[in-house]
Design a protein around this motif. Structure first.
Motif, PDB file in Angstrom:
ATOM      1  N   LYS A  70     -13.097   1.434   5.205  1.00 32.42           N
ATOM      2  CA  LYS A  70     -14.276   0.530   4.896  1.00 32.42           C
ATOM      3  C   LYS A  70     -14.944   1.558   6.381  1.00 32.42           C
ATOM      4  O   LYS A  70     -16.094   0.831   6.311  1.00 32.42           O
ATOM      5  CB  LYS A  70     -13.546  -0.712   5.287  1.00 32.42           C
ATOM      6  CG  LYS A  70     -14.118  -2.049   5.726  1.00 32.42           C
ATOM      7  CD  LYS A  70     -13.374  -3.181   5.251  1.00 32.42           C
ATOM      8  CE  LYS A  70     -12.467  -3.635   3.878  1.00 32.42           C
ATOM      9  NZ  LYS A  70     -12.237  -4.503   4.184  1.00 32.42           N
TER      10      LYS A  70
ATOM     11  N   LEU B 118       0.730  -1.304  -0.092  1.00 31.60           N
ATOM     12  CA  LEU B 118       0.391   0.393  -0.046  1.00 31.60           C
ATOM     13  C   LEU B 118       1.094   1.356   0.010  1.00 31.60           C
ATOM     14  O   LEU B 118       0.822   2.563  -0.833  1.00 31.60           O
ATOM     15  CB  LEU B 118      -1.488  -0.228   1.324  1.00 31.60           C
ATOM     16  CG  LEU B 118      -2.054   0.877   0.956  1.00 31.60           C
ATOM     17  CD1 LEU B 118      -2.545   1.583   0.066  1.00 31.60           C
ATOM     18  CD2 LEU B 118      -2.456   0.850   2.638  1.00 31.60           C
TER      19      LEU B 118
ATOM     20  N   TYR C 180      -8.282   3.349  -3.888  1.00 29.05           N
ATOM     21  CA  TYR C 180      -9.863   2.961  -1.902  1.00 29.05           C
ATOM     22  C   TYR C 180     -10.344   3.847  -1.463  1.00 29.05           C
ATOM     23  O   TYR C 180     -10.208   5.383  -1.643  1.00 29.05           O
ATOM     24  CB  TYR C 180      -8.390   2.111  -1.532  1.00 29.05           C
ATOM     25  CG  TYR C 180      -6.984   1.426  -1.507  1.00 29.05           C
ATOM     26  CD1 TYR C 180      -7.773   0.266  -2.059  1.00 29.05           C
ATOM     27  CD2 TYR C 180      -6.062   1.819  -1.861  1.00 29.05           C
ATOM     28  CE1 TYR C 180      -6.916  -0.925  -2.656  1.00 29.05           C
ATOM     29  CE2 TYR C 180      -5.320   0.508  -2.788  1.00 29.05           C
ATOM     30  CZ  TYR C 180      -5.528  -0.389  -2.957  1.00 29.05           C
ATOM     31  OH  TYR C 180      -4.739  -1.593  -3.403  1.00 29.05           O
TER      32      TYR C 180
ATOM     33  N   ALA D 140      -6.123   3.954   5.909  1.00 27.30           N
ATOM     34  CA  ALA D 140      -6.062   2.955   5.762  1.00 27.30           C
ATOM     35  C   ALA D 140      -5.769   1.619   6.776  1.00 27.30           C
ATOM     36  O   ALA D 140      -6.476   0.972   6.677  1.00 27.30           O
ATOM     37  CB  ALA D 140      -5.514   2.237   4.535  1.00 27.30           C
TER      38      ALA D 140
ATOM     39  N   VAL E 246      -9.812  -1.193   4.223  1.00 32.74           N
ATOM     40  CA  VAL E 246     -10.193  -0.150   2.955  1.00 32.74           C
ATOM     41  C   VAL E 246     -10.856  -1.035   2.146  1.00 32.74           C
ATOM     42  O   VAL E 246     -10.759  -2.309   1.941  1.00 32.74           O
ATOM     43  CB  VAL E 246      -8.744   0.331   2.267  1.00 32.74           C
ATOM     44  CG1 VAL E 246      -8.473   1.380   2.739  1.00 32.74           C
ATOM     45  CG2 VAL E 246      -7.881  -1.260   2.142  1.00 32.74           C
ATOM     46  N   ARG E 247     -11.164  -0.336   0.893  1.00 27.14           N
ATOM     47  CA  ARG E 247     -12.814  -1.262   0.420  1.00 27.14           C
ATOM     48  C   ARG E 247     -11.974  -0.864  -1.341  1.00 27.14           C
ATOM     49  O   ARG E 247     -11.357   0.373  -1.149  1.00 27.14           O
ATOM     50  CB  ARG E 247     -13.333  -1.015   0.839  1.00 27.14           C
ATOM     51  CG  ARG E 247     -14.467   0.529   0.358  1.00 27.14           C
ATOM     52  CD  ARG E 247     -16.033   0.734   1.237  1.00 27.14           C
ATOM     53  NE  ARG E 247     -16.080   1.787   1.196  1.00 27.14           N
ATOM     54  CZ  ARG E 247     -16.550   2.509   0.303  1.00 27.14           C
ATOM     55  NH1 ARG E 247     -16.129   1.984  -0.829  1.00 27.14           N
ATOM     56  NH2 ARG E 247     -16.475   4.392   0.478  1.00 27.14           N
ATOM     57  N   SER E 248     -12.524  -1.290  -2.244  1.00 24.40           N
ATOM     58  CA  SER E 248     -12.617  -0.717  -3.466  1.00 24.40           C
ATOM     59  C   SER E 248     -13.531   0.866  -3.029  1.00 24.40           C
ATOM     60  O   SER E 248     -14.657   1.048  -2.819  1.00 24.40           O
ATOM     61  CB  SER E 248     -13.055  -2.170  -4.436  1.00 24.40           C
ATOM     62  OG  SER E 248     -13.477  -0.816  -5.395  1.00 24.40           O
ATOM     63  N   LYS E 249     -12.952   1.954  -3.721  1.00 25.43           N
ATOM     64  CA  LYS E 249     -14.062   2.780  -4.297  1.00 25.43           C
ATOM     65  C   LYS E 249     -14.814   3.357  -4.992  1.00 25.43           C
ATOM     66  O   LYS E 249     -15.666   4.432  -4.910  1.00 25.43           O
ATOM     67  CB  LYS E 249     -13.000   4.373  -4.199  1.00 25.43           C
ATOM     68  CG  LYS E 249     -12.790   4.506  -5.705  1.00 25.43           C
ATOM     69  CD  LYS E 249     -11.907   5.642  -5.886  1.00 25.43           C
ATOM     70  CE  LYS E 249     -11.404   5.701  -7.210  1.00 25.43           C
ATOM     71  NZ  LYS E 249     -10.386   6.784  -8.347  1.00 25.43           N
TER      72      LYS E 249
END
Length: 426
Positions: free
Chosen positions: A144, A6, A141, A409, A414-417
């Motif tokens: 989350k 990351l 990202y 993060a 994190v998640r996909s944006k």
């Protein structure tokens, strides 16, 4: 995905020119204490661009706080906090003359720094945090779990009738009422040179008025000399200073102290009939402010003053306490503080040190009044705050952007944006 992976993605995605442009735009918005609303609205626009749900509300008539939230999955709520106001710029243009740095709102680049009022204290920190979220999004990202920003006015002193943390008090009210979600951890973006401050000093300011009786210089026996009485009080205060210096020191912020900052007394060819002095008392974490005030007052032997002398003491700088600002400390091995240190050191191995703030700011409102562990962290040097030399190191600022992105993060996950966050409804 590992933290190292990351880190590499963030470094590749950073747009340094855009990050610098954000800070320069922020500096261009004058926000001397009492005039914070324009900057609050600027931040509202920047946070809206990032897809956050925002809100503004007056904490005093005509003066607004701003906050923003991205709600995620149930879990932890990270809050990033900072004050929107700066100190005044009186004398700045005259100091710099024809130099390019003569405009305090221009964000002039010079010798690797960006110069301007608020660059260090603390628009650099605010912009680094916002740009950190933007960088995380640019890398693909989004947090989350919940991320909240709260930017508040009225932190700085110096303007008449202001500087009592009215913005912070309003934020506490909103959190207590459930209008803003209670955070589990907070980062207040006062300048720390990229270190992590888990402790801060407390303070109170005392203003003492000494009244005697004036009289013509040729017949001084008809007067009561306030200047001589002031001298006696100063001797007592300096003895109290010595006693404090000999008391235990705190390993992060040093010993308690007391400093006389102003003295005024005199007459026009006459016995001085009135004197006044001001002082500030520094408290180390663990000291009680009420007890410190009581000990100070007990150190003044009023009974020993000449007959006809009276004194009065005023405490004009109440913050989270009616007579001043409380010292505060969280555990220096707090897991989130250590996580932030680790994130900073991914980009600046020599930075991220656990340390203490030699200043007072509004961390006690978070730790003591809403029960949220908090630290100070941001680029910038407090030593140049409030001066004509105020500036911020560009490379430190850009490293702070990456550090905030990585910390958000790792704290929030994190998640996909492309997965749209849930939004709170008002």
């Amino acid at each position: 995905m590992s933290p190292q992976e990351l880190k590499s993605e963030l470094e590749a995605a950073q747009d340094a020119s855009a990050d610098i442009a954000l800070l320069k735009s922020a500096l261009a918005v004058e926000s001397v204490t009492g005039n914070e609303t324009g900057f609050a609205r600027f931040l509202d626009q920047e946070l809206t661009k990032l897809g956050l749900t925002t809100g503004r509300e007056e904490f005093l008539e005509g003066r607004e706080n701003v906050w923003a939230e991205q709600v995620g999955e149930p879990g932890q709520n990270l809050m990033i906090v900072g004050h929107t106001d700066t100190v005044h710029v009186r004398g700045w243009p005259e100091h710099w003359g024809e130099d390019a740095r003569s405009n305090p709102f221009a964000g002039t680049e010079h010798d690797g720094f960006i110069w301007g009022r608020g660059a260090s204290d603390l628009k650099g920190g605010i912009c680094a945090a916002i740009a950190g979220l933007r960088l995380l999004q640019a890398a693909g990202y989004a947090p989350k779990q919940t991320l909240t920003f709260a930017f508040i006015g009225d932190e700085e002193s110096g303007e008449p009738g202001t500087g009592v943390s009215a913005g912070a008090k309003h934020l506490v009210q909103q959190v207590t009422a459930g209008e803003i979600a209670k955070p589990d951890f907070a980062v207040y973006v006062e300048p720390t040179n990229l270190d992590v401050y888990t402790a801060q000093i407390g303070f109170f300011i005392a203003e003492i008025t000494i009244k005697g009786k004036t009289a013509y210089f040729g017949t001084p026996e008809h007067g009561v000399d306030a200047l001589k009485a002031t001298h006696q009080l100063l001797s007592q205060i300096w003895q109290h200073e010595a006693d404090l210096a000999a008391s235990p020191a705190h390993d992060l912020v040093g010993p308690p102290s007391i400093l006389v900052t102003h003295l005024g007394c005199g007459g026009f060819i006459a016995v001085p009939g009135e004197g006044n002095l001001s002082l500030i008392r520094k408290l180390r974490p663990g000291e009680d402010l009420d007890e410190a005030v009581a000990a100070f007052e007990a150190s003044l032997d009023v009974e020993a003053l000449p007959e006809g002398i009276s004194i009065s003491i005023d405490y004009p700088a109440g913050r989270d306490h009616p007579k001043g600002g409380s010292p505060v400390e969280i555990a220096r091995d707090n897991p989130q503080a250590l996580l932030l240190r680790e994130c900073v050191q991914q980009f600046r191995p020599e930075a991220g040190n656990i340390a203490g703030a030699p200043f007072w700011s509004e961390m006690p409102f978070l730790t003591n009044q809403i029960g949220c562990p908090a630290i100070y962290f941001a680029p910038g040097d407090i030593a140049v705050a409030h001066t004509f030399e105020e500036r911020i190191d560009i490379e430190d600022y850009l490293a702070a952007v990456r550090s905030f992105a990585l910390f958000i993060a790792r704290y929030c996950g994190v998640r996909s944006k492309n997965e749209h966050p849930t939004r709170r409804t008002s």
